[in-house]
Design a protein around this motif. Sequence first.
Motif, PDB file in Angstrom:
ATOM      1  N   GLU A  59      -1.702  -5.410 -13.122  1.00  0.00           N
ATOM      2  CA  GLU A  59      -0.619  -6.530 -12.514  1.00  0.00           C
ATOM      3  C   GLU A  59       0.721  -5.977 -11.847  1.00  0.00           C
ATOM      4  OE1 GLU A  59       3.818  -7.915 -15.221  1.00  0.00           O
ATOM      5  OE2 GLU A  59       2.021  -6.961 -16.650  1.00  0.00           O
ATOM      6  N   LEU A  60       1.032  -6.765 -11.142  1.00  0.00           N
ATOM      7  CA  LEU A  60       2.294  -6.075 -10.046  1.00  0.00           C
ATOM      8  C   LEU A  60       3.219  -5.612 -10.678  1.00  0.00           C
ATOM      9  CD1 LEU A  60       2.668  -5.075  -6.803  1.00  0.00           C
ATOM     10  CD2 LEU A  60       2.962  -7.745  -6.201  1.00  0.00           C
ATOM     11  N   ILE A  61       3.558  -4.893 -10.538  1.00  0.00           N
ATOM     12  CA  ILE A  61       4.849  -4.147 -10.848  1.00  0.00           C
ATOM     13  C   ILE A  61       6.095  -3.291 -10.025  1.00  0.00           C
ATOM     14  CG2 ILE A  61       4.158  -3.396 -12.840  1.00  0.00           C
ATOM     15  CD1 ILE A  61       4.349  -0.258 -12.240  1.00  0.00           C
ATOM     16  N   GLY A  62       5.660  -3.267  -8.425  1.00  0.00           N
ATOM     17  CA  GLY A  62       6.899  -3.224  -7.972  1.00  0.00           C
ATOM     18  C   GLY A  62       6.092  -3.030  -6.318  1.00  0.00           C
ATOM     19  N   PHE A  63       6.736  -3.682  -5.433  1.00  0.00           N
ATOM     20  CA  PHE A  63       6.099  -3.859  -4.023  1.00  0.00           C
ATOM     21  C   PHE A  63       7.392  -3.833  -3.173  1.00  0.00           C
ATOM     22  CE2 PHE A  63       7.940  -7.979  -4.555  1.00  0.00           C
ATOM     23  CZ  PHE A  63       7.832  -8.638  -3.405  1.00  0.00           C
ATOM     24  N   ALA A  64       7.090  -3.399  -2.201  1.00  0.00           N
ATOM     25  CA  ALA A  64       7.889  -3.116  -0.633  1.00  0.00           C
ATOM     26  C   ALA A  64       7.070  -3.554   0.141  1.00  0.00           C
ATOM     27  CB  ALA A  64       7.948  -1.273  -0.146  1.00  0.00           C
ATOM     28  N   ALA A  65       7.929  -4.914   1.163  1.00  0.00           N
ATOM     29  CA  ALA A  65       7.397  -5.762   2.388  1.00  0.00           C
ATOM     30  C   ALA A  65       7.861  -4.530   3.109  1.00  0.00           C
ATOM     31  CB  ALA A  65       7.788  -7.296   2.548  1.00  0.00           C
ATOM     32  N   VAL A  66       7.040  -4.478   4.768  1.00  0.00           N
ATOM     33  CA  VAL A  66       7.755  -3.839   5.161  1.00  0.00           C
ATOM     34  C   VAL A  66       7.144  -4.666   6.764  1.00  0.00           C
ATOM     35  CG1 VAL A  66       8.784  -1.749   6.493  1.00  0.00           C
ATOM     36  CG2 VAL A  66       8.181  -1.880   4.249  1.00  0.00           C
ATOM     37  N   ARG A  67       8.588  -4.484   7.681  1.00  0.00           N
ATOM     38  CA  ARG A  67       7.716  -4.757   8.977  1.00  0.00           C
ATOM     39  C   ARG A  67       7.188  -3.844  10.262  1.00  0.00           C
ATOM     40  NH1 ARG A  67      13.277  -7.883  11.407  1.00  0.00           N
ATOM     41  NH2 ARG A  67      14.361  -5.437  11.726  1.00  0.00           N
ATOM     42  N   ARG A  68       6.976  -3.426  11.289  1.00  0.00           N
ATOM     43  CA  ARG A  68       6.740  -2.748  11.733  1.00  0.00           C
ATOM     44  C   ARG A  68       7.717  -1.479  12.515  1.00  0.00           C
ATOM     45  NH1 ARG A  68       3.662  -4.975  16.334  1.00  0.00           N
ATOM     46  NH2 ARG A  68       5.057  -7.138  15.755  1.00  0.00           N
ATOM     47  N   ASP A  69       9.079  -1.797  12.188  1.00  0.00           N
ATOM     48  CA  ASP A  69       9.983  -0.745  12.517  1.00  0.00           C
ATOM     49  C   ASP A  69      10.627  -0.071  11.674  1.00  0.00           C
ATOM     50  OD1 ASP A  69      11.817  -3.451  11.598  1.00  0.00           O
ATOM     51  OD2 ASP A  69      13.006  -3.163  13.581  1.00  0.00           O
ATOM     52  N   GLY A  70       9.947  -0.411  10.337  1.00  0.00           N
ATOM     53  CA  GLY A  70      10.428   0.092   8.984  1.00  0.00           C
ATOM     54  C   GLY A  70      11.637  -0.286   8.293  1.00  0.00           C
ATOM     55  N   TYR A  71      12.187  -2.133   8.916  1.00  0.00           N
ATOM     56  CA  TYR A  71      12.646  -2.518   8.424  1.00  0.00           C
ATOM     57  C   TYR A  71      12.126  -3.270   6.307  1.00  0.00           C
ATOM     58  CZ  TYR A  71      16.092  -6.452   7.176  1.00  0.00           C
ATOM     59  OH  TYR A  71      16.814  -7.653   6.340  1.00  0.00           O
ATOM     60  N   ILE A  72      12.377  -3.274   5.651  1.00  0.00           N
ATOM     61  CA  ILE A  72      12.009  -3.979   4.073  1.00  0.00           C
ATOM     62  C   ILE A  72      12.645  -4.522   4.549  1.00  0.00           C
ATOM     63  CG2 ILE A  72      12.325  -3.503   1.811  1.00  0.00           C
ATOM     64  CD1 ILE A  72      12.463  -0.024   2.427  1.00  0.00           C
ATOM     65  N   LEU A  73      11.936  -6.086   3.960  1.00  0.00           N
ATOM     66  CA  LEU A  73      12.015  -7.112   4.345  1.00  0.00           C
ATOM     67  C   LEU A  73      12.615  -7.209   2.792  1.00  0.00           C
ATOM     68  CD1 LEU A  73       9.625  -8.188   6.769  1.00  0.00           C
ATOM     69  CD2 LEU A  73      12.238  -8.895   6.856  1.00  0.00           C
ATOM     70  N   PHE A  74      12.065  -7.009   1.885  1.00  0.00           N
ATOM     71  CA  PHE A  74      11.843  -7.510   0.049  1.00  0.00           C
ATOM     72  C   PHE A  74      11.204  -6.315  -0.647  1.00  0.00           C
ATOM     73  CE2 PHE A  74       9.510 -11.261   1.445  1.00  0.00           C
ATOM     74  CZ  PHE A  74      11.044 -11.825   1.873  1.00  0.00           C
ATOM     75  N   LEU A  75      11.834  -5.680  -1.533  1.00  0.00           N
ATOM     76  CA  LEU A  75      11.574  -4.323  -2.642  1.00  0.00           C
ATOM     77  C   LEU A  75      11.878  -5.012  -3.988  1.00  0.00           C
ATOM     78  CD1 LEU A  75      11.511  -1.811  -2.374  1.00  0.00           C
ATOM     79  CD2 LEU A  75      13.253  -1.273  -2.834  1.00  0.00           C
ATOM     80  N   ALA A  76      11.292  -5.035  -4.479  1.00  0.00           N
ATOM     81  CA  ALA A  76      10.972  -5.811  -5.729  1.00  0.00           C
ATOM     82  C   ALA A  76      10.521  -4.584  -6.422  1.00  0.00           C
ATOM     83  CB  ALA A  76      11.319  -6.957  -5.555  1.00  0.00           C
ATOM     84  N   VAL A  77      10.753  -3.965  -7.930  1.00  0.00           N
ATOM     85  CA  VAL A  77      11.137  -3.690  -9.214  1.00  0.00           C
ATOM     86  C   VAL A  77      10.638  -4.385 -10.554  1.00  0.00           C
ATOM     87  CG1 VAL A  77      10.398  -1.469 -10.548  1.00  0.00           C
ATOM     88  CG2 VAL A  77      10.733  -0.928  -8.128  1.00  0.00           C
ATOM     89  N   ALA A  78       9.732  -4.797 -10.902  1.00  0.00           N
ATOM     90  CA  ALA A  78      10.238  -5.561 -12.597  1.00  0.00           C
ATOM     91  C   ALA A  78      10.923  -4.730 -13.817  1.00  0.00           C
ATOM     92  CB  ALA A  78       8.456  -5.146 -13.221  1.00  0.00           C
ATOM     93  N   PRO A  79      12.103  -5.495 -14.067  1.00  0.00           N
ATOM     94  CA  PRO A  79      12.862  -5.231 -14.635  1.00  0.00           C
ATOM     95  C   PRO A  79      12.510  -4.102 -16.166  1.00  0.00           C
ATOM     96  CG  PRO A  79      13.141  -7.611 -14.026  1.00  0.00           C
ATOM     97  CD  PRO A  79      11.439  -6.851 -13.845  1.00  0.00           C
ATOM     98  N   GLU A  80      11.528  -4.264 -16.362  1.00  0.00           N
ATOM     99  CA  GLU A  80      10.648  -3.456 -17.320  1.00  0.00           C
ATOM    100  C   GLU A  80      10.405  -2.074 -16.730  1.00  0.00           C
ATOM    101  OE1 GLU A  80       7.740  -6.156 -16.876  1.00  0.00           O
ATOM    102  OE2 GLU A  80       9.665  -6.517 -16.355  1.00  0.00           O
TER     103      GLU A  80
END
Length: 158
Positions: A59-80
């Motif tokens: 089960e996916l509990i966290g992710f960070a989607a990142v552009r090539r320049d180091g910009y974090i587009l999305f960062l999410a961690v399951a609340p629990e």
Amino acid sequence: MSVNIDSRVVAPGSDDYVDEAWRLKEEISRQEGVLKQRHDFFTDAYRRSKVHCYVRDEELIGFAAVRRDGYILFLAVAPECRGEGIGKRLVARVADDHDSITCHARTSNENALQFYEHLGFEINRRIDDYYEDGGDAYYLKLGSDVGIADKISELMRR
């Protein structure tokens, strides 16, 4: 972290975990009123990014989607799963690849702002009406040409 948590990387162009990431983002959006992107925008940006994922028992509990320049587009961690160091580790993984990391955070998202401040991010500027719904954002930055690896290493030792 628990031994049953795996770290995975999704390469740009892949759909791996995109549906799971969308569901996690939507859960957070419903609970906290943040991460309000449209499905097409989210999936397109996800597919163009390198995505660091943490998975527990498949089960996916966290992710960070990142552009090539180091910009974090999305960062999410399951609340629990918050408070387990997953967000910090996701940012550390991004720092392995970049001299500086940037992102936007909603000015009303106190949880995100406290998290980023704790990691050493600094607010560079405020942007009014940044989000599609008219919400304002802060543009945040961690690191410079030197020192980010040391900052993250120090953070991980805490």
